[in-house]
Scaffold this motif. Sequence first.
Motif, PDB file in Angstrom:
ATOM      1  N   GLU A  61       0.810  -1.223   0.000  1.00 41.60           N
ATOM      2  CA  GLU A  61       0.000   0.000   0.000  1.00 41.60           C
ATOM      3  C   GLU A  61       0.844   1.273   0.000  1.00 41.60           C
ATOM      4  N   ILE A  62       2.160   1.116   0.179  1.00 38.92           N
ATOM      5  CA  ILE A  62       3.044   2.284   0.180  1.00 38.92           C
ATOM      6  C   ILE A  62       3.478   2.562  -1.252  1.00 38.92           C
ATOM      7  N   THR A  63       2.842   3.547  -1.874  1.00 37.42           N
ATOM      8  CA  THR A  63       3.056   3.820  -3.295  1.00 37.42           C
ATOM      9  C   THR A  63       3.537   5.256  -3.505  1.00 37.42           C
ATOM     10  N   SER A  64       3.952   5.504  -4.726  1.00 36.49           N
ATOM     11  CA  SER A  64       4.378   6.857  -5.095  1.00 36.49           C
ATOM     12  C   SER A  64       3.230   7.844  -4.963  1.00 36.49           C
ATOM     13  N   ASP A  65       2.033   7.429  -5.369  1.00 35.60           N
ATOM     14  CA  ASP A  65       0.861   8.310  -5.280  1.00 35.60           C
ATOM     15  C   ASP A  65       0.552   8.677  -3.827  1.00 35.60           C
ATOM     16  N   LEU A  66       0.754   7.728  -2.936  1.00 33.71           N
ATOM     17  CA  LEU A  66       0.504   7.974  -1.515  1.00 33.71           C
ATOM     18  C   LEU A  66       1.445   9.064  -0.992  1.00 33.71           C
ATOM     19  N   LEU A  67       2.712   8.978  -1.372  1.00 33.12           N
ATOM     20  CA  LEU A  67       3.691   9.951  -0.907  1.00 33.12           C
ATOM     21  C   LEU A  67       3.468  11.324  -1.534  1.00 33.12           C
ATOM     22  N   ARG A  92      11.722  10.488   3.645  1.00 34.99           N
ATOM     23  CA  ARG A  92      12.453   9.969   2.486  1.00 34.99           C
ATOM     24  C   ARG A  92      13.598   9.059   2.927  1.00 34.99           C
ATOM     25  N   ALA A  93      14.292   9.458   3.990  1.00 32.06           N
ATOM     26  CA  ALA A  93      15.362   8.618   4.536  1.00 32.06           C
ATOM     27  C   ALA A  93      14.796   7.290   5.019  1.00 32.06           C
ATOM     28  N   PHE A  94      13.629   7.333   5.627  1.00 30.06           N
ATOM     29  CA  PHE A  94      12.949   6.117   6.095  1.00 30.06           C
ATOM     30  C   PHE A  94      12.597   5.203   4.923  1.00 30.06           C
ATOM     31  N   MET A  95      12.038   5.783   3.858  1.00 28.55           N
ATOM     32  CA  MET A  95      11.646   4.982   2.692  1.00 28.55           C
ATOM     33  C   MET A  95      12.870   4.385   1.989  1.00 28.55           C
ATOM     34  N   ARG A  96      13.948   5.141   1.934  1.00 26.45           N
ATOM     35  CA  ARG A  96      15.183   4.631   1.321  1.00 26.45           C
ATOM     36  C   ARG A  96      15.698   3.421   2.104  1.00 26.45           C
ATOM     37  N   TYR A  97      15.650   3.530   3.425  1.00 19.79           N
ATOM     38  CA  TYR A  97      16.081   2.426   4.289  1.00 19.79           C
ATOM     39  C   TYR A  97      15.218   1.188   4.019  1.00 19.79           C
ATOM     40  N   CYS A  98      13.894   1.375   3.944  1.00 13.27           N
ATOM     41  CA  CYS A  98      12.982   0.241   3.716  1.00 13.27           C
ATOM     42  C   CYS A  98      13.263  -0.453   2.388  1.00 13.27           C
ATOM     43  N   TYR A  99      13.558   0.335   1.370  1.00 19.56           N
ATOM     44  CA  TYR A  99      13.856  -0.250   0.055  1.00 19.56           C
ATOM     45  C   TYR A  99      15.180  -1.005   0.092  1.00 19.56           C
ATOM     46  N   ASN A 100      16.196  -0.401   0.684  1.00 18.73           N
ATOM     47  CA  ASN A 100      17.516  -1.046   0.749  1.00 18.73           C
ATOM     48  C   ASN A 100      17.492  -2.330   1.571  1.00 18.73           C
ATOM     49  N   GLU A 101      16.610  -2.384   2.572  1.00 16.13           N
ATOM     50  CA  GLU A 101      16.505  -3.575   3.418  1.00 16.13           C
ATOM     51  C   GLU A 101      15.597  -4.644   2.815  1.00 16.13           C
ATOM     52  N   GLY A 102      14.930  -4.309   1.720  1.00 15.03           N
ATOM     53  CA  GLY A 102      14.056  -5.281   1.067  1.00 15.03           C
ATOM     54  C   GLY A 102      12.638  -5.293   1.584  1.00 15.03           C
ATOM     55  N   TYR A 103      12.264  -4.311   2.414  1.00 17.00           N
ATOM     56  CA  TYR A 103      10.897  -4.257   2.930  1.00 17.00           C
ATOM     57  C   TYR A 103       9.931  -3.749   1.872  1.00 17.00           C
ATOM     58  N   LEU A 104      10.440  -2.909   0.968  1.00 17.07           N
ATOM     59  CA  LEU A 104       9.634  -2.367  -0.126  1.00 17.07           C
ATOM     60  C   LEU A 104      10.199  -2.835  -1.454  1.00 17.07           C
ATOM     61  N   SER A 105       9.306  -3.130  -2.390  1.00 16.66           N
ATOM     62  CA  SER A 105       9.745  -3.611  -3.708  1.00 16.66           C
ATOM     63  C   SER A 105      10.134  -2.464  -4.628  1.00 16.66           C
ATOM     64  N   ASN A 106       9.487  -1.326  -4.450  1.00 14.34           N
ATOM     65  CA  ASN A 106       9.716  -0.195  -5.351  1.00 14.34           C
ATOM     66  C   ASN A 106      10.481   0.927  -4.653  1.00 14.34           C
TER      67      ASN A 106
END
Length: 321
Positions: A70-76, A102-116
């Motif tokens: 549910e965490i999408t670009s449109d949401l942000l 943004r720092a939080f989202m970058r961390y989530c992506y780098n850790e594999g929590y987010l696909s995009n």
Amino acid sequence: MQKKTMRKLKRNQATTQMSNVLHSLTLHEMFEKFMVYKRTEALANRTINDYYKHFDYFKEYLRNDLTSEEITSDLLRGFIGYMLHEKKLSPVTANVRIRTMRAFMRYCYNEGYLSNPVHEIFKPVKTPQDTLESLTPAEIKKLLSVIDDELYTGFRDNVIIFILLDTMVRISELVAIKRRNVDLKAGFIKLEAEETKTRRTRSVPLSSKTMKLLNEYIIETEDFGEEELFLTYDGHSINPSTVRHKLREYGERAGINNKRVSPHTFRHTGALLYILNGGDPFSLQKILGHTDMSMVRKYIQMTDVDVRRQHNSFSPINSIF
């Protein structure tokens, strides 16, 4: 051959299972993991608290916890619109929150929590170039004239204004100053590393006028027996929000309605007056505690009148005739 195929299948299954676990985390769970990571960076308590505060703003916008899908670009993008148009925040204020998330989202992506990589589109918004206001000397004198320095709180606030202008410290640095940090003989205040934004110790100089006032204040507050320098009327540590509120109140009393009267305004004002009085930008950079000269340039935003006055004093023609 069959054993190798089976081992390969098991490895693939394990990878898939791990991926499913990572993607099953909710937004709130991801944030807690992010904060565990941030604490390993030995950040100041103030910075840690700011992360939680900005996440609370994001939660207020979302209202509910979210899955990773549910965490999408449109949401942000919606969050940016919510801050600017519904909450009527300035682009500068919105950008503070955007950078944290943004720092939080970058961390989530780098850790594999987010696909995009949603952080790539979640960028600070453009701000007007001249967003930093300064007070004139006349406005500062008017501001000081409305403070009743016969009262303890008035005298304390008077000293605080002198310190903010003279040393150009941040409000978080000001309220963290201890009595032991003040060296009136040498004319310096030492800012401890854990309380500065850059996490580096720095010493800021004091003028003779400020030292005299500060000495009076130190003697007057000696009976409190507290380690902190600036205290409430009953001897407790002063809160940054208290200082902001008092300065805003004095600004209203002085009739300064067209400018924001805040600790940061005094930081900008001090920097500008330092240069206008003949100070050099390199020593100013050291006082401000900036590692990048480009930040110093943002603080020194002269009006046309300022430039004209400087030109009259330093025009090349003066050295010829």
